[in-house]
Design a protein around this motif. Structure first.
Motif, PDB file in Angstrom:
ATOM      1  N   VAL A  93       0.843  -1.189   0.000  1.00 15.31           N
ATOM      2  CA  VAL A  93       0.000   0.000   0.000  1.00 15.31           C
ATOM      3  C   VAL A  93       0.876   1.236   0.000  1.00 15.31           C
ATOM      4  O   VAL A  93       1.754   1.376   0.855  1.00 15.31           O
ATOM      5  N   ARG A  94       0.630   2.110  -0.985  1.00 15.31           N
ATOM      6  CA  ARG A  94       1.419   3.337  -1.055  1.00 15.31           C
ATOM      7  C   ARG A  94       0.605   4.485  -0.476  1.00 15.31           C
ATOM      8  O   ARG A  94      -0.575   4.615  -0.757  1.00 15.31           O
ATOM      9  N   LEU A  95       1.273   5.323   0.300  1.00 15.39           N
ATOM     10  CA  LEU A  95       0.605   6.461   0.925  1.00 15.39           C
ATOM     11  C   LEU A  95       1.381   7.731   0.620  1.00 15.39           C
ATOM     12  O   LEU A  95       2.596   7.789   0.821  1.00 15.39           O
ATOM     13  N   LYS A  96       0.676   8.714   0.095  1.00 17.71           N
ATOM     14  CA  LYS A  96       1.298  10.013  -0.120  1.00 17.71           C
ATOM     15  C   LYS A  96       0.885  10.868   1.071  1.00 17.71           C
ATOM     16  O   LYS A  96      -0.246  11.327   1.169  1.00 17.71           O
ATOM     17  N   LEU A  97       1.814  11.054   1.975  1.00 16.02           N
ATOM     18  CA  LEU A  97       1.516  11.726   3.221  1.00 16.02           C
ATOM     19  C   LEU A  97       2.023  13.161   3.188  1.00 16.02           C
ATOM     20  O   LEU A  97       3.171  13.408   2.854  1.00 16.02           O
ATOM     21  N   THR A  98       1.140  14.104   3.511  1.00 18.03           N
ATOM     22  CA  THR A  98       1.573  15.500   3.626  1.00 18.03           C
ATOM     23  C   THR A  98       1.409  15.922   5.068  1.00 18.03           C
ATOM     24  O   THR A  98       0.329  15.782   5.641  1.00 18.03           O
ATOM     25  N   ILE A  99       2.487  16.415   5.658  1.00 17.74           N
ATOM     26  CA  ILE A  99       2.415  16.896   7.035  1.00 17.74           C
ATOM     27  C   ILE A  99       2.590  18.410   7.003  1.00 17.74           C
ATOM     28  O   ILE A  99       3.567  18.917   6.462  1.00 17.74           O
ATOM     29  N   VAL A 100       1.624  19.106   7.555  1.00 16.92           N
ATOM     30  CA  VAL A 100       1.687  20.559   7.634  1.00 16.92           C
ATOM     31  C   VAL A 100       1.880  20.938   9.091  1.00 16.92           C
ATOM     32  O   VAL A 100       1.108  20.527   9.952  1.00 16.92           O
ATOM     33  N   ASN A 101       2.945  21.695   9.354  1.00  8.60           N
ATOM     34  CA  ASN A 101       3.226  22.124  10.733  1.00  8.60           C
ATOM     35  C   ASN A 101       3.075  23.629  10.854  1.00  8.60           C
ATOM     36  O   ASN A 101       3.413  24.362   9.929  1.00  8.60           O
ATOM     37  N   THR A 102       2.608  24.084  11.990  1.00  4.28           N
ATOM     38  CA  THR A 102       2.594  25.529  12.208  1.00  4.28           C
ATOM     39  C   THR A 102       3.975  25.936  12.718  1.00  4.28           C
ATOM     40  O   THR A 102       4.625  25.193  13.437  1.00  4.28           O
ATOM     41  N   VAL A 103       4.409  27.109  12.296  1.00  3.21           N
ATOM     42  CA  VAL A 103       5.700  27.629  12.739  1.00  3.21           C
ATOM     43  C   VAL A 103       5.448  28.915  13.490  1.00  3.21           C
ATOM     44  O   VAL A 103       4.829  29.833  12.958  1.00  3.21           O
ATOM     45  N   GLY A 104       5.888  28.973  14.722  1.00  2.23           N
ATOM     46  CA  GLY A 104       5.735  30.211  15.475  1.00  2.23           C
ATOM     47  C   GLY A 104       4.373  30.402  16.107  1.00  2.23           C
ATOM     48  O   GLY A 104       4.035  31.496  16.542  1.00  2.23           O
ATOM     49  N   PHE A 105       3.584  29.326  16.171  1.00 12.76           N
ATOM     50  CA  PHE A 105       2.253  29.452  16.763  1.00 12.76           C
ATOM     51  C   PHE A 105       2.374  29.664  18.261  1.00 12.76           C
ATOM     52  O   PHE A 105       3.093  28.932  18.922  1.00 12.76           O
ATOM     53  N   GLY A 106       1.692  30.668  18.786  1.00 13.59           N
ATOM     54  CA  GLY A 106       1.695  30.894  20.232  1.00 13.59           C
ATOM     55  C   GLY A 106       2.891  31.650  20.767  1.00 13.59           C
ATOM     56  O   GLY A 106       3.021  31.821  21.972  1.00 13.59           O
ATOM     57  N   ASP A 107       3.796  32.102  19.868  1.00 18.21           N
ATOM     58  CA  ASP A 107       4.992  32.776  20.371  1.00 18.21           C
ATOM     59  C   ASP A 107       4.847  34.283  20.450  1.00 18.21           C
ATOM     60  O   ASP A 107       5.514  34.933  21.212  1.00 18.21           O
ATOM     61  N   GLN A 108       3.972  34.848  19.583  1.00 18.38           N
ATOM     62  CA  GLN A 108       3.903  36.302  19.540  1.00 18.38           C
ATOM     63  C   GLN A 108       3.250  36.835  20.798  1.00 18.38           C
ATOM     64  O   GLN A 108       2.533  36.148  21.496  1.00 18.38           O
ATOM     65  N   LEU A 109       3.544  38.106  21.087  1.00 21.46           N
ATOM     66  CA  LEU A 109       2.918  38.731  22.241  1.00 21.46           C
ATOM     67  C   LEU A 109       1.430  38.927  21.985  1.00 21.46           C
ATOM     68  O   LEU A 109       0.599  38.695  22.854  1.00 21.46           O
ATOM     69  N   ASN A 110       1.111  39.351  20.739  1.00 24.62           N
ATOM     70  CA  ASN A 110      -0.275  39.569  20.395  1.00 24.62           C
ATOM     71  C   ASN A 110      -0.727  38.461  19.467  1.00 24.62           C
ATOM     72  O   ASN A 110      -0.340  38.419  18.314  1.00 24.62           O
ATOM     73  N   LYS A 111      -1.552  37.548  20.012  1.00 20.04           N
ATOM     74  CA  LYS A 111      -1.920  36.375  19.225  1.00 20.04           C
ATOM     75  C   LYS A 111      -3.303  36.495  18.627  1.00 20.04           C
ATOM     76  O   LYS A 111      -3.899  35.484  18.250  1.00 20.04           O
ATOM     77  N   ASP A 112      -3.812  37.726  18.511  1.00 16.04           N
ATOM     78  CA  ASP A 112      -5.164  37.892  17.983  1.00 16.04           C
ATOM     79  C   ASP A 112      -5.328  37.290  16.612  1.00 16.04           C
ATOM     80  O   ASP A 112      -6.377  36.772  16.269  1.00 16.04           O
ATOM     81  N   MET A 113      -4.303  37.402  15.772  1.00  7.46           N
ATOM     82  CA  MET A 113      -4.448  36.986  14.384  1.00  7.46           C
ATOM     83  C   MET A 113      -3.853  35.620  14.123  1.00  7.46           C
ATOM     84  O   MET A 113      -3.751  35.212  12.981  1.00  7.46           O
ATOM     85  N   SER A 114      -3.441  34.915  15.176  1.00 10.90           N
ATOM     86  CA  SER A 114      -2.743  33.648  14.920  1.00 10.90           C
ATOM     87  C   SER A 114      -3.620  32.654  14.199  1.00 10.90           C
ATOM     88  O   SER A 114      -3.162  31.965  13.292  1.00 10.90           O
ATOM     89  N   TYR A 115      -4.891  32.562  14.592  1.00 10.73           N
ATOM     90  CA  TYR A 115      -5.748  31.529  13.991  1.00 10.73           C
ATOM     91  C   TYR A 115      -5.992  31.831  12.523  1.00 10.73           C
ATOM     92  O   TYR A 115      -6.222  30.920  11.730  1.00 10.73           O
ATOM     93  N   GLN A 116      -5.934  33.117  12.142  1.00 10.92           N
ATOM     94  CA  GLN A 116      -6.314  33.501  10.784  1.00 10.92           C
ATOM     95  C   GLN A 116      -5.411  32.839   9.753  1.00 10.92           C
ATOM     96  O   GLN A 116      -5.882  32.416   8.690  1.00 10.92           O
ATOM     97  N   HIS A 117      -4.116  32.725  10.059  1.00 17.05           N
ATOM     98  CA  HIS A 117      -3.205  32.127   9.085  1.00 17.05           C
ATOM     99  C   HIS A 117      -3.535  30.671   8.839  1.00 17.05           C
ATOM    100  O   HIS A 117      -3.446  30.185   7.706  1.00 17.05           O
ATOM    101  N   VAL A 118      -3.929  29.978   9.901  1.00 20.35           N
ATOM    102  CA  VAL A 118      -4.275  28.563   9.736  1.00 20.35           C
ATOM    103  C   VAL A 118      -5.554  28.438   8.917  1.00 20.35           C
ATOM    104  O   VAL A 118      -5.646  27.633   7.989  1.00 20.35           O
ATOM    105  N   VAL A 119      -6.545  29.267   9.250  1.00 20.27           N
ATOM    106  CA  VAL A 119      -7.811  29.222   8.523  1.00 20.27           C
ATOM    107  C   VAL A 119      -7.580  29.530   7.051  1.00 20.27           C
ATOM    108  O   VAL A 119      -8.138  28.859   6.172  1.00 20.27           O
ATOM    109  N   ASP A 120      -6.734  30.518   6.790  1.00 17.30           N
ATOM    110  CA  ASP A 120      -6.457  30.872   5.393  1.00 17.30           C
ATOM    111  C   ASP A 120      -5.833  29.717   4.648  1.00 17.30           C
ATOM    112  O   ASP A 120      -6.175  29.445   3.494  1.00 17.30           O
TER     113      ASP A 120
END
Lengths: 429, 371
Positions: A93-120
């Motif tokens: 069985v062949r599997l084409k696996l794509t792993i997407v990681n967040t970089v820098g999530f939760g590090d900024q002082l102001n995280k108001d817009m953090s979720y927006q990048h993931v949603v986009d």
């Protein structure tokens, strides 16, 4: 997938028939399996979590390989997503696996817009699939499906409750992707604390209306195990790629001065359960849910935004074609209108330019006349002067001739006188 | 005892062992200090800061072997989305071998918990400055008999062990507080790191503290005449900062003894085992050896800086306002009255004249040189 579901639900007219012998269509699932195996499978996982929480290590442990990972810094200015695709193979069985990681999530002082990048990011994947679906000449069976099938949300093991960022992010993502919350680095929570922590997390998710992925319980072969697992969510996991010798075999574990945490020991953490649920039992269901639920929701919203409806204002069903035609007409009409506008503007501009040029021409003409006049004036003056000069010259030459004449006369007179004198003189001789 | 003792020499006492040496008796001074201080009692204010869920309260309980936070209400995630930082104080009187300690723990719930944490340390710096201001007023007051010292002597800052080092909020917080209080960074919940990982993280954090120029509390070097063992201990202490600590409220049975620890299916973490974590080192440093040094630095360094800055701003405001009224009674020294101003002006003029003369002379000299 959708079409076959619809077909089965809507058959009120088909009568059940009993067979008198073996026909052989029971091999259909096998044919399907063969076909899919030949084609290969595709699975995309999104890992959301703070920097250093163990996302890459867990992926390495889950898939028993060493994906190329690099440590990210804590000082990223905003959240980015990094996708890497791998080709794995297990038996045939062949599997084409794509792993997407967040970089820098939760590090900024102001995280108001953090979720927006993931949603986009998730929306972008849906959008490209939608575009492919709407193409005239499409190749869906060859298309590399990049839509996220499962989202592992890594919760930091504080032991108290969810963080505010976790709550906000999960609320935004629950309608777009299958969320599976996991408690990362679970070897820092003792058993009693873990039990309380899990209850607290689930109650917070429920009270805030966050819909996490529920393992399906409609299929009897897996319903029992799935229901049990639904009660153990979120999974408390420990990841490790290092091996430690326990007894006489090497197992994946973390070695502490006070003991060894074995990753695959169900008493130590829920890693085995996660692997089973995510990969062994429900991978296909995750893909299906993504396609039938999340993607369809996105598609509906998007098309509605574009102006397509299923029923027109008189509540009569309107087919896509009609809506499309209407839209097209509208678009063409608008195009024409725009063209007219542009043409009119063009004409007007041309007129304006013409009048401008005419003005300029007139001006030029005027100048030319003026100059000509000046020129002729000057010429006249010049002529006058010449004439006066000529007159003067004439008078002068006349005077000159007169004086010359006079002189000549006097000379001849003198000469005559002299002649006379001479004659006189000579006469005297 | 030394050759400097002259004059009032007493007859040597037989129990002193100094045969034929002159004896004054001020060697008992340390004992007298000890006696008086025991009578007076000590006070210490400790602040703990860090995100919620890092084990601050548990650690404080473990350090002072009490339960200071019996009934506290933890906020839910939803409530914390836009939470501001609060400051809570707990004061307890504890006694050990006749020595009384009035311990105040200042907690900072809500730090770093909101989604937007810009300037979330403002309430904390304001609180510290308020305590300084209060002490300043008391110190300058007329009745100074019962001054309460509420100044924060030490701030334990908890760094989460889940990341790769310091995060922006950690750097910003420590920089905002480094000149106001002794900041002692700690790696919390160290039972999630193997010994290698702890070493790597400590090196990382130490390097980042250097890079970002954070002035954390530095242990004073021990005296050069201490014995080698003490020096060795001192060196070890310095090299294992920041301390990686584990706290526990529970007593478990390990190796036949009852110890404070955490019970896991794979083993028992003992809080007081030096090979498990640096809790013992922290306790030694904080309570047993350096508590007074922390107080001294707070008084001599941070408070004095604050005081000087305060006076400076007051005088510059004063000369801008040209008013004599002052909030604190000892201000008159700094308002120059008319006499002094005249004097100052005269002196200024004289100085200027001298400078001019000097310039002239210099020019002359150059001129002569050139000739």
């Amino acid at each position: 997938m959708t079409t076959s579901d619809v077909a089965r639900q809507g058959d009120q007219n088909a009568q059940p028939l009993s067979l008198s012998g073996h026909v052989g269509f029971d091999s259909l699932p096998h044919q399907l399996v063969n076909k899919s195996t030949c084609q290969g499978f595709c699975f995309n996982i999104l890992c959301i979590g703070e920097t250093g929480i163990g996302k890459s290590t867990l992926m390495d442990t889950l898939f028993n390989t060493n994906f190329e990972n690099f440590e990210s810094s804590h000082f990223e200015p905003k959240v980015k997503l990094r996708a890497q695709t791998y080709d794995l193979q297990e038996s045939n069985v062949r599997l084409k696996l794509t792993i997407v990681n967040t970089v820098g999530f939760g590090d900024q002082l102001n995280k108001d817009m953090s979720y927006q990048h993931v949603v986009d990011y998730i929306d972008t994947q849906f959008e490209s699939y939608l575009q492919e679906e709407l193409k005239i000449k499409r190749s869906l069976h060859n298309y590399h499906d990049s839509r996220i099938h499962a989202c592992l949300y890594f919760i930091a093991p504080s032991g108290h409750s969810l963080k505010s960022l976790d709550l906000v992010t999960m609320k935004k993502l629950d309608s777009k992707v299958n969320i599976i919350p996991v408690i990362a680095k679970a070897d820092t929570i003792s058993k009693t604390e873990l039990h309380k922590f899990k209850i607290k997390i689930m109650s917070e998710l429920v009270s805030n209306g966050v819909q996490i992925y529920q393992f399906p319980t409609d299929d009897e072969t897996v319903s029992k195990i799935n229901t049990a697992m639904n009660g153990i969510l979120p999974f408390a996991v420990v990841g490790s790629t290092e091996e430690v010798k326990i007894g006489n075999k090497m197992v994946k574990a973390r070695q502490y001065p006070w003991g060894v945490v074995q990753v695959e020991n169900e008493n130590h953490c829920d890693f085995v359960k996660l692997r089973e649920m995510l990969i062994c039992v429900n991978m296909e269901d995750l893909r299906e849910q993504t396609h039938t639920r999340h993607y369809e929701l996105y598609r509906r919203c998007k098309l509605e935004e574009m102006g397509f409806t299923d029923t027109n204002p008189e509540s009569k069903p309107v087919s896509l074609q009609e809506t499309y035609e209407a839209k097209r007409q509208e678009f063409l009409g608008e195009l024409q209108h725009r063209e007219e506008e542009m043409r009119q503007m063009f004409v007007q501009r041309v007129k304006e330019k013409e009048t401008e040029l005419k003005e300029a021409e007139r001006e030029l003409q005027g100048k030319f006349e003026q100059l000509k006049r000046l020129h002729s004036e000057e010429k006249n003056k010049l002529d006058e002067k010449r004439r006066s000069l000529e007159d003067e010259m004439n008078t002068f030459s006349k005077k000159k001739a007169a004086t010359e004449l006079l002189q000549g006369q006097s000379f001849t007179a003198n000469a005559n006188l002299k002649k006379d004198k001479d004659r006189k003189n000579s006469g005297f001789m | 005892m030394t050759s400097n003792t002259r004059g009032k020499s007493r007859t040597p006492r037989s129990d002193d062992g100094g045969e034929g040496k002159e004896y004054v008796g001020f060697a008992t001074l340390p004992n007298q200090v000890h006696r008086k201080s025991v009578k007076k009692g000590f006070d210490f204010t400790l602040m703990v800061a860090g995100e919620s869920g890092l084990g601050k309260s548990t650690l404080v309980n473990s350090l002072f072997l009490t339960d200071l936070h019996k009934d506290r209400k933890l906020l839910t995630a939803e409530e914390r989305i836009s939470q501001t930082v609060e400051i809570t104080k707990h004061t307890v009187d504890i006694e050990e071998k006749g020595v009384k300690l009035k311990l105040t723990i200042v907690d900072t719930p809500g730090f770093g918990d909101a989604v937007n944490n810009v300037d979330c340390w403002r309430p904390i710096t304001d609180y510290i400055e308020q305590q300084f201001e209060q002490y300043f007023r008391d110190e300058s007051g007329l009745n100074r008999k019962n001054i309460q010292d509420n100044r924060v002597h030490c701030c334990l800052y908890f760094i989460p062990p889940f990341g790769h080092g310091l995060r922006p909020v950690d750097v910003e917080f420590m920089k905002a507080l480094q000149n106001k209080v002794n900041v002692v960074p700690l790696i919390s919940k160290a039972d999630c790191l193997t010994p290698n990982e702890i070493r790597r993280l400590k090196d990382r954090v130490r390097a980042e503290i250097d890079t970002y120029g954070i002035k954390a509390y530095q242990f004073p070097d021990c005296d050069s005449d201490e014995d080698e063992e003490a020096k060795q201990k001192d060196r070890e202490l310095k090299e294992s900062t920041p301390f990686a600590v584990i706290g526990s409220n529970m007593v478990v049975e390990a190796r036949g003894q009852k110890v404070r620890g955490r019970l896991y299916p794979w083993g028992i973490v003992e809080v007081e085992n030096p090979s498990h974590c640096d809790f013992v080192k922290l306790r030694t440093m904080l309570i047993r050896t350096h508590m007074h040094d922390l107080k001294d630095i707070t008084c001599d360094c941070h408070y004095e800086n604050y005081r000087a800055q305060c006076i400076h701003t007051m005088t510059s405001k004063m000369s801008a306002d040209k008013r004599v009224e002052s909030p604190v009674p000892i201000m008159p020294l700094s308002t120059p009255d008319v006499e002094t101003e005249k004097l100052i002006k005269k002196k200024d003029a004289e100085l200027r004249r001298m400078q001019e003369m000097l310039q002239k002379m210099q020019q002359q000299m150059q001129h002569e040189q050139n000739l």
